[in-house]
Design a protein around this motif. Sequence first.
Motif, PDB file in Angstrom:
ATOM      1  N   ASP A 131       0.830  -1.196   0.000  1.00  0.00           N
ATOM      2  CA  ASP A 131       0.000   0.000   0.000  1.00  0.00           C
ATOM      3  C   ASP A 131       0.871   1.256   0.000  1.00  0.00           C
ATOM      4  OD1 ASP A 131      -2.256  -1.517   0.042  1.00  0.00           O
ATOM      5  OD2 ASP A 131      -2.616  -1.324   2.201  1.00  0.00           O
ATOM      6  N   SER A 132       0.330   2.353  -0.530  1.00  0.00           N
ATOM      7  CA  SER A 132       1.065   3.609  -0.542  1.00  0.00           C
ATOM      8  C   SER A 132       1.272   4.112   0.877  1.00  0.00           C
ATOM      9  CB  SER A 132       0.304   4.663  -1.351  1.00  0.00           C
ATOM     10  OG  SER A 132       0.234   4.284  -2.703  1.00  0.00           O
ATOM     11  N   LEU A 133       2.469   4.643   1.126  1.00  0.00           N
ATOM     12  CA  LEU A 133       2.787   5.181   2.439  1.00  0.00           C
ATOM     13  C   LEU A 133       2.613   6.697   2.396  1.00  0.00           C
ATOM     14  CD1 LEU A 133       5.989   3.137   3.332  1.00  0.00           C
ATOM     15  CD2 LEU A 133       3.640   2.688   4.002  1.00  0.00           C
ATOM     16  N   THR A 134       1.438   7.162   2.743  1.00  0.00           N
ATOM     17  CA  THR A 134       1.154   8.587   2.680  1.00  0.00           C
ATOM     18  C   THR A 134       1.127   9.221   4.059  1.00  0.00           C
ATOM     19  OG1 THR A 134      -1.227   8.118   2.722  1.00  0.00           O
ATOM     20  CG2 THR A 134      -0.176   8.307   0.572  1.00  0.00           C
ATOM     21  N   HIS A 135       1.288   8.425   5.122  1.00  0.00           N
ATOM     22  CA  HIS A 135       1.198   8.922   6.485  1.00  0.00           C
ATOM     23  C   HIS A 135       2.615   9.130   7.014  1.00  0.00           C
ATOM     24  CE1 HIS A 135      -0.078   9.812  10.419  1.00  0.00           C
ATOM     25  NE2 HIS A 135      -1.188   9.090  10.438  1.00  0.00           N
ATOM     26  N   GLU A 136       3.000  10.390   7.214  1.00  0.00           N
ATOM     27  CA  GLU A 136       4.350  10.675   7.653  1.00  0.00           C
ATOM     28  C   GLU A 136       4.561  10.351   9.123  1.00  0.00           C
ATOM     29  OE1 GLU A 136       5.370  14.651   6.679  1.00  0.00           O
ATOM     30  OE2 GLU A 136       5.159  14.361   4.522  1.00  0.00           O
ATOM     31  N   ARG A 137       3.496  10.123   9.880  1.00  0.00           N
ATOM     32  CA  ARG A 137       3.634   9.845  11.311  1.00  0.00           C
ATOM     33  C   ARG A 137       3.895   8.376  11.593  1.00  0.00           C
ATOM     34  NH1 ARG A 137       5.207  14.648  12.522  1.00  0.00           N
ATOM     35  NH2 ARG A 137       3.630  16.259  12.288  1.00  0.00           N
ATOM     36  N   ARG A 138       3.551   7.502  10.668  1.00  0.00           N
ATOM     37  CA  ARG A 138       3.871   6.087  10.807  1.00  0.00           C
ATOM     38  C   ARG A 138       4.564   5.632   9.527  1.00  0.00           C
ATOM     39  NH1 ARG A 138       0.624   0.566  12.542  1.00  0.00           N
ATOM     40  NH2 ARG A 138       1.763  -0.801  11.114  1.00  0.00           N
ATOM     41  N   ARG A 190       9.668   4.461  18.485  1.00  0.00           N
ATOM     42  CA  ARG A 190       9.260   5.865  18.550  1.00  0.00           C
ATOM     43  C   ARG A 190      10.427   6.762  18.151  1.00  0.00           C
ATOM     44  NH1 ARG A 190       6.861   7.312  24.154  1.00  0.00           N
ATOM     45  NH2 ARG A 190       8.675   6.129  24.885  1.00  0.00           N
ATOM     46  N   LEU A 191      10.127   7.718  17.264  1.00  0.00           N
ATOM     47  CA  LEU A 191      11.137   8.642  16.766  1.00  0.00           C
ATOM     48  C   LEU A 191      10.742  10.074  17.098  1.00  0.00           C
ATOM     49  CD1 LEU A 191      11.616   7.120  13.180  1.00  0.00           C
ATOM     50  CD2 LEU A 191      12.890   6.543  15.258  1.00  0.00           C
ATOM     51  N   THR A 192      11.716  10.970  17.017  1.00  0.00           N
ATOM     52  CA  THR A 192      11.409  12.382  17.179  1.00  0.00           C
ATOM     53  C   THR A 192      10.516  12.854  16.038  1.00  0.00           C
ATOM     54  OG1 THR A 192      13.478  12.921  16.041  1.00  0.00           O
ATOM     55  CG2 THR A 192      13.530  12.879  18.455  1.00  0.00           C
ATOM     56  N   HIS A 193      10.042  14.082  16.109  1.00  0.00           N
ATOM     57  CA  HIS A 193       9.093  14.648  15.142  1.00  0.00           C
ATOM     58  C   HIS A 193       7.760  13.898  15.190  1.00  0.00           C
ATOM     59  CE1 HIS A 193      12.285  17.120  13.351  1.00  0.00           C
ATOM     60  NE2 HIS A 193      13.035  16.035  13.360  1.00  0.00           N
ATOM     61  N   ASP A 199      16.321   9.667  17.678  1.00  0.00           N
ATOM     62  CA  ASP A 199      16.428  10.722  16.675  1.00  0.00           C
ATOM     63  C   ASP A 199      16.004  10.187  15.307  1.00  0.00           C
ATOM     64  OD1 ASP A 199      17.723  13.513  15.954  1.00  0.00           O
ATOM     65  OD2 ASP A 199      18.404  12.077  14.441  1.00  0.00           O
ATOM     66  N   ARG A 200      15.041  10.848  14.690  1.00  0.00           N
ATOM     67  CA  ARG A 200      14.465  10.333  13.448  1.00  0.00           C
ATOM     68  C   ARG A 200      15.499  10.227  12.332  1.00  0.00           C
ATOM     69  NH1 ARG A 200       9.755  13.384  10.056  1.00  0.00           N
ATOM     70  NH2 ARG A 200      11.576  14.488   9.243  1.00  0.00           N
ATOM     71  N   ASP A 201      16.296  11.267  12.127  1.00  0.00           N
ATOM     72  CA  ASP A 201      17.273  11.224  11.043  1.00  0.00           C
ATOM     73  C   ASP A 201      18.336  10.160  11.302  1.00  0.00           C
ATOM     74  OD1 ASP A 201      15.982  13.229   9.678  1.00  0.00           O
ATOM     75  OD2 ASP A 201      17.248  14.829  10.465  1.00  0.00           O
ATOM     76  N   HIS A 202      18.773  10.036  12.553  1.00  0.00           N
ATOM     77  CA  HIS A 202      19.811   9.059  12.889  1.00  0.00           C
ATOM     78  C   HIS A 202      19.351   7.645  12.560  1.00  0.00           C
ATOM     79  CE1 HIS A 202      23.125   7.170  15.002  1.00  0.00           C
ATOM     80  NE2 HIS A 202      22.275   6.478  15.736  1.00  0.00           N
ATOM     81  N   VAL A 203      18.097   7.340  12.840  1.00  0.00           N
ATOM     82  CA  VAL A 203      17.586   5.990  12.591  1.00  0.00           C
ATOM     83  C   VAL A 203      17.224   5.799  11.122  1.00  0.00           C
ATOM     84  CG1 VAL A 203      15.729   4.360  13.114  1.00  0.00           C
ATOM     85  CG2 VAL A 203      16.787   5.681  14.964  1.00  0.00           C
ATOM     86  N   LEU A 204      16.418   6.697  10.564  1.00  0.00           N
ATOM     87  CA  LEU A 204      15.909   6.485   9.208  1.00  0.00           C
ATOM     88  C   LEU A 204      17.001   6.554   8.149  1.00  0.00           C
ATOM     89  CD1 LEU A 204      12.499   8.409   9.195  1.00  0.00           C
ATOM     90  CD2 LEU A 204      12.932   5.968   9.574  1.00  0.00           C
ATOM     91  N   VAL A 253       9.226  10.583   4.121  1.00  0.00           N
ATOM     92  CA  VAL A 253       9.679  11.833   4.732  1.00  0.00           C
ATOM     93  C   VAL A 253      11.098  12.142   4.274  1.00  0.00           C
ATOM     94  CG1 VAL A 253       8.225  11.599   6.781  1.00  0.00           C
ATOM     95  CG2 VAL A 253      10.535  10.631   6.783  1.00  0.00           C
ATOM     96  N   ASP A 254      11.466  13.422   4.347  1.00  0.00           N
ATOM     97  CA  ASP A 254      12.850  13.818   4.112  1.00  0.00           C
ATOM     98  C   ASP A 254      13.705  13.365   5.291  1.00  0.00           C
ATOM     99  OD1 ASP A 254      11.846  15.058   1.887  1.00  0.00           O
ATOM    100  OD2 ASP A 254      12.067  17.102   2.657  1.00  0.00           O
TER     101      ASP A 254
END
Length: 301
Positions: free
Chosen positions: A13-20, A64-67, A151-156, A165-166
């Motif tokens: 499925d398309s991933l359009t939800h930036e929170r998950r 769980r990530l930041t942002h 930290d979101r960037d560190h993990v992703l 997400v960027d």
Amino acid sequence: MTSHIPSCSCCGDSLTHERRIDVGFNLPDAALSAPEEARHRPGPSALLRVDGAGSFIRCLLPIRLTHDTELVLGIWLEVDEATLRKAHDLWEDHGYADLAFRGMLANKIRPWGDDLLGVPFTARVADPEELPYLVAGHHPTAARVLEDIWDRDHVLSRFPHQLPVDVRTDLGDHWSIVRTAGLTARFADGADQFAGPDRSAAVTVFTDDTPGRTSDDFLSALLAGAPDKLPAQRLTEPLPGGLRHAFWLTPDDHGRERHEFYGFTVPASGTAAGLFCTHEDPVDLAWAQQVWRSLEWTDPS
């Protein structure tokens, strides 16, 4: 600017939800080198038995990530044969809602790697419409992965998959850049490379081999042999103690229209970063400039 919405690696499925953000591992690590005939799925695709490697159940690991973002990983737990049989008996039964079991993580997950591989977790069904979730980690690192906010960037940035997400990505030597949503990532031919259906970017970090050279002179050396573009196709912007410069063109030697963007960022650090972007839609020049401006060098002092 065209949008690039990736699809879930678990269900498509398309991933359009930036929170998950959902990312899946297709197989446990121990099964990657096993021939297809050694992999047996006793019923549902989330159950797997691999000759000589063990029994596995696919589960969801929430991080769980930041942002205000949650990363949900589709991973595999190694379980004993009795647990696999029990899961098989309950999977499409009313009893599935009460399924709980313990197993060992069977995928190496960055940035934790070997610290989590083989570590025991407890999994439990939270929603009968979803895979079981890991709810408890029986190891200090495992407990932290479930309980802490990372930290979101560190993990992703450790995941090469297309993401919705960027993500600011470390390039080494104190450089970083934003990998924009929808691009995969890899390192090849000495460059960090990001690619999508109709656009791509590659970044190379340079070290000035002439001590004491100014940023302007270093840029001139980097631009040696570059085409002299019209003012409307080039741009120079000042930086504290340095500058950045870019030019763009549309080659006429391809079967389809393709636009190229070349950008350099030269701080007063004795290093520089060069960016090469391609895109099919001329409107995406704005995207290339956005990526170029995201190049950052952080003073280690």
